[in-house]
Design a protein around this motif. Structure first.
Motif, short mmCIF file in Angstrom:
data_model
loop_
_atom_site.label_atom_id
_atom_site.label_comp_id
_atom_site.label_asym_id
_atom_site.label_seq_id
_atom_site.Cartn_x
_atom_site.Cartn_y
_atom_site.Cartn_z
N ALA A 103 -6.74 10.89 -1.25
CA ALA A 103 -7.50 8.82 -2.06
C ALA A 103 -6.07 7.33 -1.89
O ALA A 103 -6.85 7.31 -1.52
N ALA A 104 -5.71 8.41 -2.87
CA ALA A 104 -4.63 7.02 -3.18
C ALA A 104 -4.26 7.24 -2.13
O ALA A 104 -3.46 5.90 -1.94
N ILE A 105 -3.71 8.03 -0.88
CA ILE A 105 -3.06 7.90 0.28
C ILE A 105 -3.31 6.63 0.82
O ILE A 105 -3.53 5.21 1.93
N ALA A 106 -5.01 7.35 1.20
CA ALA A 106 -5.93 6.55 2.47
C ALA A 106 -6.29 5.11 1.51
O ALA A 106 -6.60 3.87 2.41
N GLY A 107 -5.96 5.08 0.24
CA GLY A 107 -6.33 3.34 0.22
C GLY A 107 -5.07 2.46 -0.02
O GLY A 107 -4.91 1.64 0.34
N VAL A 108 -3.78 3.25 0.11
CA VAL A 108 -2.18 2.51 0.27
C VAL A 108 -3.07 1.75 2.01
O VAL A 108 -2.55 0.52 2.42
N VAL A 109 -2.79 2.62 2.31
CA VAL A 109 -2.53 3.07 4.31
C VAL A 109 -3.71 1.52 4.10
O VAL A 109 -3.95 0.93 4.98
N THR A 110 -4.92 1.37 4.00
CA THR A 110 -6.24 0.52 4.05
C THR A 110 -5.85 -0.80 3.27
O THR A 110 -5.71 -1.67 3.95
#
Length: 50
Positions: free
Chosen positions: A23-30
């Motif tokens: 979830a943290a990685i997806a948030g950063v990418v977004t």
């Protein structure tokens, strides 16, 4: 009985940790993609307003 509870808690903890990292990685990418798209819009602002 206690061993079964320990294994269940351990598996739940590991899966929660993995999901949190994803979830943290997806948030950063977004966030990065949104910044890039916003910069593109600002760069072409004069073309859009014509």
């Amino acid at each position: 009985m206690n061993e079964k509870i320990y294994k269940t808690m351990s598996a739940t903890g590991v899966s929660s940790l993995i999901l949190g990292i994803i979830a943290a990685i997806a948030g950063v990418v977004t966030g990065v993609l949104m910044i890039i798209n916003g910069a593109r819009l600002l760069k072409r602002k004069s073309e859009i307003l014509l």
